[in-house]
Design a protein around this motif. Structure first.
Motif, PDB file in Angstrom:
ATOM      1  N   VAL A 171     -65.368 -28.465 -48.532  1.00  0.00           N
ATOM      2  CA  VAL A 171     -64.125 -28.768 -49.246  1.00  0.00           C
ATOM      3  C   VAL A 171     -63.760 -30.228 -48.963  1.00  0.00           C
ATOM      4  O   VAL A 171     -63.127 -30.528 -47.943  1.00  0.00           O
ATOM      5  CB  VAL A 171     -62.980 -27.824 -48.798  1.00  0.00           C
ATOM      6  N   PRO A 172     -64.156 -31.165 -49.810  1.00  0.00           N
ATOM      7  CA  PRO A 172     -63.907 -32.587 -49.525  1.00  0.00           C
ATOM      8  C   PRO A 172     -62.452 -32.909 -49.234  1.00  0.00           C
ATOM      9  O   PRO A 172     -62.159 -33.801 -48.421  1.00  0.00           O
ATOM     10  CB  PRO A 172     -64.386 -33.277 -50.813  1.00  0.00           C
ATOM     11  N   ALA A 173     -61.516 -32.200 -49.857  1.00  0.00           N
ATOM     12  CA  ALA A 173     -60.093 -32.486 -49.637  1.00  0.00           C
ATOM     13  C   ALA A 173     -59.671 -32.218 -48.199  1.00  0.00           C
ATOM     14  O   ALA A 173     -58.625 -32.706 -47.759  1.00  0.00           O
ATOM     15  CB  ALA A 173     -59.236 -31.648 -50.592  1.00  0.00           C
ATOM     16  N   ALA A 174     -60.468 -31.452 -47.458  1.00  0.00           N
ATOM     17  CA  ALA A 174     -60.128 -31.153 -46.060  1.00  0.00           C
ATOM     18  C   ALA A 174     -60.413 -32.325 -45.137  1.00  0.00           C
ATOM     19  O   ALA A 174     -59.886 -32.371 -44.015  1.00  0.00           O
ATOM     20  CB  ALA A 174     -60.902 -29.926 -45.582  1.00  0.00           C
ATOM     21  N   CYS A 175     -61.229 -33.277 -45.573  1.00  0.00           N
ATOM     22  CA  CYS A 175     -61.591 -34.407 -44.718  1.00  0.00           C
ATOM     23  C   CYS A 175     -60.364 -35.270 -44.449  1.00  0.00           C
ATOM     24  O   CYS A 175     -59.607 -35.616 -45.355  1.00  0.00           O
ATOM     25  CB  CYS A 175     -62.681 -35.239 -45.379  1.00  0.00           C
ATOM     26  N   GLY A 176     -60.188 -35.629 -43.189  1.00  0.00           N
ATOM     27  CA  GLY A 176     -59.036 -36.422 -42.787  1.00  0.00           C
ATOM     28  C   GLY A 176     -57.802 -35.594 -42.477  1.00  0.00           C
ATOM     29  O   GLY A 176     -56.844 -36.105 -41.898  1.00  0.00           O
ATOM     30  N   ARG A 177     -57.813 -34.314 -42.856  1.00  0.00           N
ATOM     31  CA  ARG A 177     -56.681 -33.423 -42.591  1.00  0.00           C
ATOM     32  C   ARG A 177     -57.022 -32.362 -41.558  1.00  0.00           C
ATOM     33  O   ARG A 177     -56.121 -31.707 -41.031  1.00  0.00           O
ATOM     34  CB  ARG A 177     -56.228 -32.717 -43.889  1.00  0.00           C
ATOM     35  N   SER A 178     -58.310 -32.161 -41.314  1.00  0.00           N
ATOM     36  CA  SER A 178     -58.737 -31.094 -40.411  1.00  0.00           C
ATOM     37  C   SER A 178     -58.684 -31.574 -38.969  1.00  0.00           C
ATOM     38  O   SER A 178     -59.273 -32.595 -38.628  1.00  0.00           O
ATOM     39  CB  SER A 178     -60.166 -30.663 -40.753  1.00  0.00           C
ATOM     40  N   VAL A 179     -57.980 -30.832 -38.139  1.00  0.00           N
ATOM     41  CA  VAL A 179     -57.852 -31.168 -36.724  1.00  0.00           C
ATOM     42  C   VAL A 179     -58.149 -29.923 -35.894  1.00  0.00           C
ATOM     43  O   VAL A 179     -58.046 -28.794 -36.381  1.00  0.00           O
ATOM     44  CB  VAL A 179     -56.448 -31.712 -36.386  1.00  0.00           C
ATOM     45  N   LEU A 180     -58.514 -30.149 -34.658  1.00  0.00           N
ATOM     46  CA  LEU A 180     -58.839 -29.027 -33.780  1.00  0.00           C
ATOM     47  C   LEU A 180     -57.576 -28.421 -33.179  1.00  0.00           C
ATOM     48  O   LEU A 180     -56.702 -29.133 -32.683  1.00  0.00           O
ATOM     49  CB  LEU A 180     -59.758 -29.494 -32.660  1.00  0.00           C
ATOM     50  N   PHE A 181     -57.508 -27.114 -33.235  1.00  0.00           N
ATOM     51  CA  PHE A 181     -56.493 -26.384 -32.476  1.00  0.00           C
ATOM     52  C   PHE A 181     -57.137 -25.100 -31.971  1.00  0.00           C
ATOM     53  O   PHE A 181     -57.057 -24.049 -32.608  1.00  0.00           O
ATOM     54  CB  PHE A 181     -55.247 -26.090 -33.292  1.00  0.00           C
ATOM     55  N   PRO A 182     -57.827 -25.184 -30.829  1.00  0.00           N
ATOM     56  CA  PRO A 182     -58.533 -24.011 -30.293  1.00  0.00           C
ATOM     57  C   PRO A 182     -57.551 -22.933 -29.854  1.00  0.00           C
ATOM     58  O   PRO A 182     -56.343 -23.172 -29.721  1.00  0.00           O
ATOM     59  CB  PRO A 182     -59.289 -24.592 -29.080  1.00  0.00           C
ATOM     60  N   PRO A 183     -58.047 -21.724 -29.613  1.00  0.00           N
ATOM     61  CA  PRO A 183     -57.183 -20.648 -29.115  1.00  0.00           C
ATOM     62  C   PRO A 183     -56.467 -21.056 -27.831  1.00  0.00           C
ATOM     63  O   PRO A 183     -56.983 -21.851 -27.044  1.00  0.00           O
ATOM     64  CB  PRO A 183     -58.164 -19.501 -28.848  1.00  0.00           C
ATOM     65  N   VAL A 184     -55.284 -20.502 -27.662  1.00  0.00           N
ATOM     66  CA  VAL A 184     -54.440 -20.823 -26.499  1.00  0.00           C
ATOM     67  C   VAL A 184     -54.481 -19.652 -25.522  1.00  0.00           C
ATOM     68  O   VAL A 184     -54.334 -18.494 -25.920  1.00  0.00           O
ATOM     69  CB  VAL A 184     -52.992 -21.094 -26.931  1.00  0.00           C
ATOM     70  N   VAL A 185     -54.677 -19.978 -24.267  1.00  0.00           N
ATOM     71  CA  VAL A 185     -54.733 -18.965 -23.220  1.00  0.00           C
ATOM     72  C   VAL A 185     -53.501 -19.102 -22.329  1.00  0.00           C
ATOM     73  O   VAL A 185     -53.278 -20.164 -21.741  1.00  0.00           O
ATOM     74  CB  VAL A 185     -56.008 -19.117 -22.369  1.00  0.00           C
ATOM     75  N   VAL A 186     -52.704 -18.038 -22.271  1.00  0.00           N
ATOM     76  CA  VAL A 186     -51.520 -18.019 -21.415  1.00  0.00           C
ATOM     77  C   VAL A 186     -51.701 -16.905 -20.391  1.00  0.00           C
ATOM     78  O   VAL A 186     -51.629 -15.721 -20.723  1.00  0.00           O
ATOM     79  CB  VAL A 186     -50.230 -17.801 -22.227  1.00  0.00           C
ATOM     80  N   VAL A 187     -51.978 -17.285 -19.165  1.00  0.00           N
ATOM     81  CA  VAL A 187     -52.212 -16.322 -18.084  1.00  0.00           C
ATOM     82  C   VAL A 187     -51.056 -16.410 -17.090  1.00  0.00           C
ATOM     83  O   VAL A 187     -50.655 -17.520 -16.720  1.00  0.00           O
ATOM     84  CB  VAL A 187     -53.552 -16.625 -17.372  1.00  0.00           C
ATOM     85  N   PRO A 188     -50.474 -15.267 -16.686  1.00  0.00           N
ATOM     86  CA  PRO A 188     -49.390 -15.314 -15.689  1.00  0.00           C
ATOM     87  C   PRO A 188     -49.804 -16.120 -14.463  1.00  0.00           C
ATOM     88  O   PRO A 188     -50.935 -16.016 -13.976  1.00  0.00           O
ATOM     89  CB  PRO A 188     -49.171 -13.831 -15.346  1.00  0.00           C
ATOM     90  N   GLU A 189     -48.882 -16.924 -13.978  1.00  0.00           N
ATOM     91  CA  GLU A 189     -49.183 -17.830 -12.869  1.00  0.00           C
ATOM     92  C   GLU A 189     -49.679 -17.048 -11.649  1.00  0.00           C
ATOM     93  O   GLU A 189     -49.105 -16.046 -11.248  1.00  0.00           O
ATOM     94  CB  GLU A 189     -47.931 -18.632 -12.496  1.00  0.00           C
ATOM     95  N   GLY A 190     -50.766 -17.545 -11.093  1.00  0.00           N
ATOM     96  CA  GLY A 190     -51.325 -16.949  -9.887  1.00  0.00           C
ATOM     97  C   GLY A 190     -52.215 -15.753 -10.105  1.00  0.00           C
ATOM     98  O   GLY A 190     -52.809 -15.229  -9.149  1.00  0.00           O
ATOM     99  N   LEU A 191     -52.346 -15.297 -11.362  1.00  0.00           N
ATOM    100  CA  LEU A 191     -53.150 -14.107 -11.633  1.00  0.00           C
ATOM    101  C   LEU A 191     -54.627 -14.487 -11.722  1.00  0.00           C
ATOM    102  O   LEU A 191     -55.021 -15.293 -12.559  1.00  0.00           O
ATOM    103  CB  LEU A 191     -52.698 -13.449 -12.939  1.00  0.00           C
TER     104      LEU A 191
END
Length: 733
Positions: A171-191
């Protein structure tokens, strides 16, 4: 006066009553946006039947839950949650009441609908997952739909580099607009997990129960491991069992309830699921081979890794990039292969520790803090502050006029995004063809006019320039030897912009214009977009971008490749270009046609070239293409700037130039070589000596410092807003 926080609306076409990867995404995205400094409104799809995911959000500062069922926001709500049409209507209505700075959406059908809302154009941050992940699955209609979504989006958020590359290539229109946003990991502190294998080993699975997730097969693991002498228990957490096919769902429920040594804990909060997983020894993310082509990265792999659990999963290119090709817990296609890798790690504590450490290290770049950092960078890009000298209460009126905006569109969009500037475009149909009445209106309206190209557009706006109005003309190589500069009333022009010192000097010499009116603002490289990991073997790949007309000198590039392939046959040349016959004005010239016929015949007939030259389609997906290119050649007779070597350097590659007039005013002479033989010897010395990474780092530092997008934007902003002439800037010493 302090700047209010950005207002973000977040909606995913997911039910937060059911714990799966999609619901976890919505929770994590809300937390990350709030941590990045946004005031977040999370629109819920369904009535709250369990608060396992919503309760932590309700207690987070900066997050507000919008409940369409409880608050009766619509009269015709069905039992299965908002339809995409209802969600799109609600989003548009809320935005109309009080505009949002960004609207983050997930769900292809929903994204296609909100992309049609004109008021949301440019404010959408679209998280793409549910679209075809292979060329064979793409249809003309899906490409058209994705193009419409891309054009309406400020950013397309992609989970992985592989997904971004596929999207941009398709999809050429995606060039320049596509950025990385990998999955987010939220682990309770100290676990953390114990970091060792217990006598009765426990394997954790959390998420949905579905055929392609191999959850029914996982229930057979304890028996399979028992045959290998391993006492094992599988802990399964989740309450979403796919209803289709009906026979499978019945068998899955029976396996969860009745299989010995399968402990089904049901659904629970994310934090509780992580606590129960931390009591286990292994994580499971083994799926059907049909999912190996997926370009999405499982959040569960990262969550379990963050706990310190080694995870059993499929061998795919994406997983190899994440964990290494020799990761010891890659399983095959059958249950026996899963049992075998678990039994090996169970018996060999060094193998177990290695796998656990790799998973932990992979998860380290996916923390909430790292996600918030990424989002703050994207927010700064999308919502820049007002520049010095601009008054948001009385915007500076700027017109950009020209017949071909391809070199200036990104800069115009940036200027328009600045508080205190209002930008209007006067796009001419051709060099001399335009709507004269509209142009006259814009000339009367503008405080500043930027003429892209020194052609008839510059003559027109100079003629109609008002006292106190500023006129900036950007001159390219194309116009310098034409008649228009000689006709331009230079007294009406405040600045003539050239992209290199050499062409600025030529402009002064040819036109006789006052030296102080001719300034240098270089071309820009999008260093953030280009900064992507190189693919294995990239150092053996040379590249050229654009080889027409003949003065680009493809023949010299072939000379370099020929010399290199004598030293090592692994060297190749990738040429990303339109073909010369795609340009009528080139192909109609006999000398041009004769040149390319001669060069292409050489490629066909000389064995080292026939086996070593690849032609790639012309297109805007340069950042993706450069991932597999280590060196970019600049072999032209002449150039005004030549952006390709700078883009290569910004991508983590090494520029290779043959001398052309002015090259040493743009690039460090370190990258300029006397002839094709010297260029080839330099490339081979870098590769064979193990110096590629060091040379690439040096080139990237030089080029981004001089020509990075942020720096060039600031030069243009100073010139437009304050009339401040830029100081000389160059990557050359």
């Amino acid at each position: 006066m302090s700047t209010p926080p950005p207002r973000a609306l977040l909606y995913g076409d997911v039910d937060l009553n059911i714990i799966d990867g999609s619901a976890i995404w919505a929770q994590s995205m809300a937390q990350a946006l709030a941590a990045a400094g946004c005031e977040v409104t999370l629109l819920l799809k369904a009535p709250v039947r369990t608060d396992r995911l919503t309760a932590p959000l309700a207690g987070t500062p900066g997050i507000r839950l919008l409940r369409p069922y409880e608050d009766k926001l619509l009269s015709d709500l069905g039992p299965r949650g908002l339809t995409p049409e209802q969600a799109a209507a609600l989003i548009a209505a809320r935005h109309e009441r009080r505009p949002f700075d960004l609207v983050v959406v997930r769900g292809r059908r929903l994204a296609g609908l909100v992309a049609q809302e004109e008021s949301l154009s440019g404010r959408l941050w679209t998280y793409l997952t549910d679209f075809p992940h292979s060329v064979g699955e793409l249809t003309a209609s899906s490409v058209a739909e994705l193009t419409e979504i891309a054009l309406a989006s400020r950013f397309l958020l992609c989970q992985t580099e592989e997904l971004r590359a596929f999207l941009e290539s398709s999809v050429p229109a995606a060039c320049g607009r596509s950025v990385l946003f990998p999955p987010v990991v939220v682990v309770p502190e100290g676990l953390r997990a114990a970091g060792e294998v217990h006598a009765r080993t426990r394997l954790a699975y959390t998420g949905k129960f579905a055929p392609r997730w191999n959850t029914l097969e996982m229930a057979g693991l304890p028996a399979e491991l028992e045959r290998l002498g391993v006492d094992a228990e599988v802990v399964m957490i989740g309450d979403k069992i796919h209803s289709e096919p009906a026979d499978w769902s019945k068998r899955m429920r029976r396996a969860l309830e009745d299989t010995p040594n399968v402990d089904w804990l049901g659904g629970m909060s994310r934090a509780d699921a992580l606590r129960r997983s931390a009591e286990c020894d292994f994580g499971l993310s083994w799926r059907d081979p049909s999912m190996d082509s997926s370009l999405e990265l499982s959040t569960k792999v990262l969550e379990l890794g963050a706990l310190g659990l080694p995870v059993v999963l499929n061998r795919t290119p994406m997983h190899e990039n994440l964990l290494g090709a020799d990761y010891p817990l890659f399983a095959g296609t059958d249950l026996a292969s899963v049992a075998e890798v678990v039994a090996r790690a169970y018996a060999d504590r060094a193998v177990y520790a290695d796998a656990a450490e790799r998973c932990r290290a992979a998860a380290a770049d996916h923390t909430l803090e790292r996600a918030a950092e990424r989002l703050r960078g994207y927010l700064a890009e999308a919502l820049p502050p007002a520049p010095a000298g601009a008054d948001p209460g009385r915007p500076l009126k700027v017109v950009v006029a020209g017949h071909d905006m391809k070199f200036f569109t990104r800069l115009a969009e940036y200027l328009d995004s600045l508080p205190g500037l209002e930008v209007r475009m006067d796009e001419w149909e051709g060099l001399s063809t335009h709507d004269q009445y509209r142009s006259r209106e814009l000339a009367a309206w503008a405080d500043v006019v930027i003429c892209e190209w020194c052609g008839p557009n510059a003559l027109f706006y100079a003629k109609w320039k008002r006292p106190g109005q500023r006129l900036i003309v950007r001159l390219h190589r194309f116009e310098l030897y034409a008649e228009w500069p000689r006709k331009l009333d230079i007294d009406k022009v405040d600045a003539v912009v050239c992209v290199s010192p050499h062409y600025a000097d030529l402009t002064r010499e040819i036109t006789g214009w006052p030296g102080d009116k001719v300034v240098v603002v270089p071309n820009w490289v999008d260093d953030e977009q280009l900064d992507r990991p190189k693919l294995p073997g990239a150092e053996y790949s040379l590249g050229m971008i654009g080889i027409a007309p003949s003065r680009k000198r493809l023949d010299r590039g072939l000379d370099v490749l020929t010399e290199l392939r004598r030293m090592d046959p692994r060297y190749t040349l990738s040429v990303k270009t339109k073909q010369p016959w795609d340009y009528w004005w080139i192909w109609n010239r006999p000398e041009e046609r004769a040149y390319f016929e001669r060069v292409y015949r050489r490629i066909q007939r000389e064995e080292p070239l026939a086996a070593g030259v690849v032609f790639d389609p012309f297109g805007p997906d340069v950042a993706t293409w450069l991932r597999r290119v280590g060196f970019v050649l600049s072999t032209s007779d002449d150039e005004s700037f030549h952006l390709a070597p700078a883009e290569c350097a910004a991508s983590g590659g090494v520029p290779v130039l043959l001398p052309w007039p002015g090259a040493d005013t743009i690039y460090d002479p370190h990258w300029i070589h006397a002839d094709a033989v010297a260029a080839a010897e330099s490339v081979h010395a870098v590769v064979s000596g193990g110096h590629f990474a060091a040379e690439a780092e040096r080139a990237r530092e030089e080029v981004t410092k001089a020509y990075g997008l942020g720096r060039v934007r600031s030069l243009w902003t100073d010139l437009v807003v304050r009339g401040k002439a830029p100081a000389p800037v160059s990557a050359a010493p």
